[in-house]
Design an enzyme around this catalytic site. Structure first.
Site, PDB file in Angstrom:
ATOM      1  N   ALA A  69       0.902  -1.252  -0.079  1.00  0.00           N
ATOM      2  CA  ALA A  69       0.036  -0.114   0.077  1.00  0.00           C
ATOM      3  C   ALA A  69       0.951   1.249  -0.102  1.00  0.00           C
ATOM      4  CB  ALA A  69      -1.041  -0.207   1.388  1.00  0.00           C
ATOM      5  N   GLY A 114       0.472  -5.207   0.426  1.00  0.00           N
ATOM      6  CA  GLY A 114      -0.607  -5.109  -0.276  1.00  0.00           C
ATOM      7  C   GLY A 114      -0.256  -5.813  -1.772  1.00  0.00           C
ATOM      8  N   GLU A 117      -0.536  -9.353  -0.980  1.00  0.00           N
ATOM      9  CA  GLU A 117      -2.114  -9.673  -0.865  1.00  0.00           C
ATOM     10  C   GLU A 117      -2.477  -9.764  -2.392  1.00  0.00           C
ATOM     11  OE1 GLU A 117      -2.082  -6.384   2.141  1.00  0.00           O
ATOM     12  OE2 GLU A 117      -3.090  -7.831   3.535  1.00  0.00           O
ATOM     13  N   GLU A 137       4.320  -5.459   7.161  1.00  0.00           N
ATOM     14  CA  GLU A 137       3.508  -4.574   7.905  1.00  0.00           C
ATOM     15  C   GLU A 137       3.965  -4.073   9.306  1.00  0.00           C
ATOM     16  OE1 GLU A 137       2.391  -6.735   5.896  1.00  0.00           O
ATOM     17  OE2 GLU A 137       0.821  -5.701   4.627  1.00  0.00           O
TER      18      GLU A 137
HETATM   19  N1  COA Z   1       4.611   3.168  -0.608  1.00  0.00           N
HETATM   20  C1  COA Z   1       5.010   4.336  -1.176  1.00  0.00           C
HETATM   21  N2  COA Z   1       6.240   4.403  -1.687  1.00  0.00           N
HETATM   22  C2  COA Z   1       6.912   3.788  -1.980  1.00  0.00           C
HETATM   23  C3  COA Z   1       6.294   2.268  -1.376  1.00  0.00           C
HETATM   24  C4  COA Z   1       5.272   2.006  -0.901  1.00  0.00           C
HETATM   25  N3  COA Z   1       4.837   0.998  -0.372  1.00  0.00           N
HETATM   26  N4  COA Z   1       7.867   1.481  -1.957  1.00  0.00           N
HETATM   27  C5  COA Z   1       8.312   2.120  -2.562  1.00  0.00           C
HETATM   28  N5  COA Z   1       7.989   3.175  -2.612  1.00  0.00           N
HETATM   29  C6  COA Z   1       8.782   4.548  -3.146  1.00  0.00           C
HETATM   30  C7  COA Z   1      10.055   5.010  -2.486  1.00  0.00           C
HETATM   31  O1  COA Z   1       9.554   5.834  -1.305  1.00  0.00           O
HETATM   32  C8  COA Z   1      10.677   5.550  -3.286  1.00  0.00           C
HETATM   33  O2  COA Z   1      10.457   6.971  -3.582  1.00  0.00           O
HETATM   34  P1  COA Z   1      11.430   8.149  -3.858  1.00  0.00           P
HETATM   35  O3  COA Z   1      12.184   7.856  -4.937  1.00  0.00           O
HETATM   36  O4  COA Z   1      10.491   9.383  -4.088  1.00  0.00           O
HETATM   37  O5  COA Z   1      12.113   8.098  -2.638  1.00  0.00           O
HETATM   38  C9  COA Z   1      10.705   4.701  -4.904  1.00  0.00           C
HETATM   39  O6  COA Z   1       9.330   4.205  -4.377  1.00  0.00           O
HETATM   40  C10 COA Z   1      11.783   3.558  -5.057  1.00  0.00           C
HETATM   41  O7  COA Z   1      11.789   2.863  -3.838  1.00  0.00           O
HETATM   42  P2  COA Z   1      13.384   2.614  -2.939  1.00  0.00           P
HETATM   43  O8  COA Z   1      12.646   2.631  -1.634  1.00  0.00           O
HETATM   44  O9  COA Z   1      14.112   3.852  -3.106  1.00  0.00           O
HETATM   45  O10 COA Z   1      13.863   1.332  -3.654  1.00  0.00           O
HETATM   46  P3  COA Z   1      14.679   0.214  -3.095  1.00  0.00           P
HETATM   47  O11 COA Z   1      15.153  -0.537  -4.110  1.00  0.00           O
HETATM   48  O12 COA Z   1      15.920   0.990  -2.235  1.00  0.00           O
HETATM   49  O13 COA Z   1      13.881  -0.716  -2.271  1.00  0.00           O
HETATM   50  C11 COA Z   1      11.866  -1.785  -1.524  1.00  0.00           C
HETATM   51  C12 COA Z   1      12.856  -1.441  -2.568  1.00  0.00           C
HETATM   52  C13 COA Z   1      10.465  -2.423  -2.122  1.00  0.00           C
HETATM   53  C14 COA Z   1      12.543  -3.014  -0.618  1.00  0.00           C
HETATM   54  C15 COA Z   1      11.561  -0.563  -0.619  1.00  0.00           C
HETATM   55  O14 COA Z   1      10.878   0.364  -1.363  1.00  0.00           O
HETATM   56  C16 COA Z   1      10.554  -0.893   0.354  1.00  0.00           C
HETATM   57  O15 COA Z   1      10.907  -1.428   1.408  1.00  0.00           O
HETATM   58  N6  COA Z   1       9.322  -0.430   0.290  1.00  0.00           N
HETATM   59  C17 COA Z   1       8.250  -0.550   1.066  1.00  0.00           C
HETATM   60  C18 COA Z   1       7.702  -2.032   1.258  1.00  0.00           C
HETATM   61  C19 COA Z   1       6.621  -2.113   2.435  1.00  0.00           C
HETATM   62  O16 COA Z   1       6.841  -2.039   3.653  1.00  0.00           O
HETATM   63  N7  COA Z   1       5.266  -2.462   2.052  1.00  0.00           N
HETATM   64  C20 COA Z   1       4.349  -2.580   2.674  1.00  0.00           C
HETATM   65  C21 COA Z   1       3.498  -1.372   2.827  1.00  0.00           C
HETATM   66  S1  COA Z   1       2.135  -1.661   4.152  1.00  0.00           S
END
Ligand code: COA
Length: 263
Positions: A69, A114, A117, A137
């Site tokens: 999400a 999500g 999910e 989460e």
């Molecule tokens: N919601 C909003 N923005 C998100 C996102 C999310 N779930 N997942 C990634 N993004 C955004 C990042 O903030 C970043 O934005 P920016 O360029 O403006 O800083 C962009 O997408 C790229 O992500 P980034 O984190 O820089 O890539 P990465 O390769 O370093 O890491 C992940 C990839 C997937 C490991 C990491 O993005 C992450 O942990 N995301 C969240 C996963 C999560 O907790 N999901 C459950 C949500 S309830």
């Protein structure tokens, strides 16, 4: 069902196969309210479209299926908005799950929160070997809110689901396959062609039988065994009212390939 009706999805269909692509590349395809609304709409439209026999769901780019999400949007929510969002996203995923035709998640990268999910609400999951699955989460102070606490346990068993939900640990595609979270793993570079082949395999079957089989599996899962088996018998009987059943059995006896009409 034109691409222009959506801001965060790409939806296309050809030769019986529809692709729904979550398209928020700068956010790793994270699901916000708008995307949830669009997903619900697309799921209903494509689900009802008689020209479509198989639905493939994927994420834009080669890094993420859906990275969860939208955390920026979540961060500003209060309890009632969060509950409403959980329901809204839940209904979108339910619309996909209830489609009367196979829905395959084509998991091209991170399927977290999500995203995991969404993949689990699909009937089948095909993953690139680079994909990763998880419910992170609890590390954000929240819990899965789009079916993660329920569908994960149903797919992989409560013990494994609890490990994933309570540790937030992500697993790679091969481990996901091993525990039953994914049906098939293929090299990332071949993901789309493998998805097309999977779709072709499904399209070669009787559409009416596929729909009855989905109904038997999903409706039966919520019933006590005795009633579920009776439901199966009723749906088995219904199959015998279809042209496809006549054609399929006749084709076998005549040693030829069936030509299903889907009714
Ligand atoms: N919601 C909003 N923005 C998100 C996102 C999310 N779930 N997942 C990634 N993004 C955004 C990042 O903030 C970043 O934005 P920016 O360029 O403006 O800083 C962009 O997408 C790229 O992500 P980034 O984190 O820089 O890539 P990465 O390769 O370093 O890491 C992940 C990839 C997937 C490991 C990491 O993005 C992450 O942990 N995301 C969240 C996963 C999560 O907790 N999901 C459950 C949500 S309830």
């Amino acid at each position: 069902m034109t691409a222009s009706s959506y801001e965060n999805l790409l939806v296309s269909a050809s030769e019986g196969v529809a692709w729904i692509t979550v398209h928020r590349p700068d956010k790793l395809n994270a699901l916000d309210r708008r995307t949830a609304e669009e997903l619900a709409r697309a799921a209903r439209l494509v689900g009802e479209d008689p020209r479509v026999g198989v639905i493939l769901v994927t994420g834009a780019g080669d890094k993420a299926f859906v990275a969860g999400a939208d955390i920026e949007e979540l961060a500003a929510m209060g309890p009632s908005e969060a509950e409403a969002f959980s329901r809204q996203l839940g209904e979108a995923l339910r619309a996909l799950e209830r489609a009367p035709k196979p829905v395959v998640a084509v998991v091209n990268g991170f399927a977290l929160g999500g995203g995991c999910e969404l993949a689990m609400a699909c009937h089948l999951r095909l993953a690139a070997d680079t994909a990763r699955f998880g419910q992170p989460e609890v590390g954000l102070g929240l819990i899965p809110g789009a079916g993660g606490t329920q569908r994960l346990a149903r797919l992989v068993g409560r013990g494994r689901a609890l490990h994933l939900v309570l540790t937030g640990e992500a697993v790679d595609a091969e481990e996901a396959r091993r525990i039953g979270l994914v049906n098939r793993v293929v090299p990332a570079a071949r993901l789309r062609e493998e998805a097309a082949a999977y779709a072709a395999q499904l399209l070669s079957k009787s559409r009416s039988a596929l729909s009855l089989a989905l109904e038997a599996v999903y409706e039966g899962a919520d019933l006590p065994l005795e009633r579920a088996l009776r439901l199966e018998s009723a749906l088995f009987g219904l199959a015998f009212a279809t042209e496809d059943m006549r054609e399929g059995t006749r084709a076998f006896l005549e040693k030829r390939k069936p030509r299903f009409a889907g009714k």
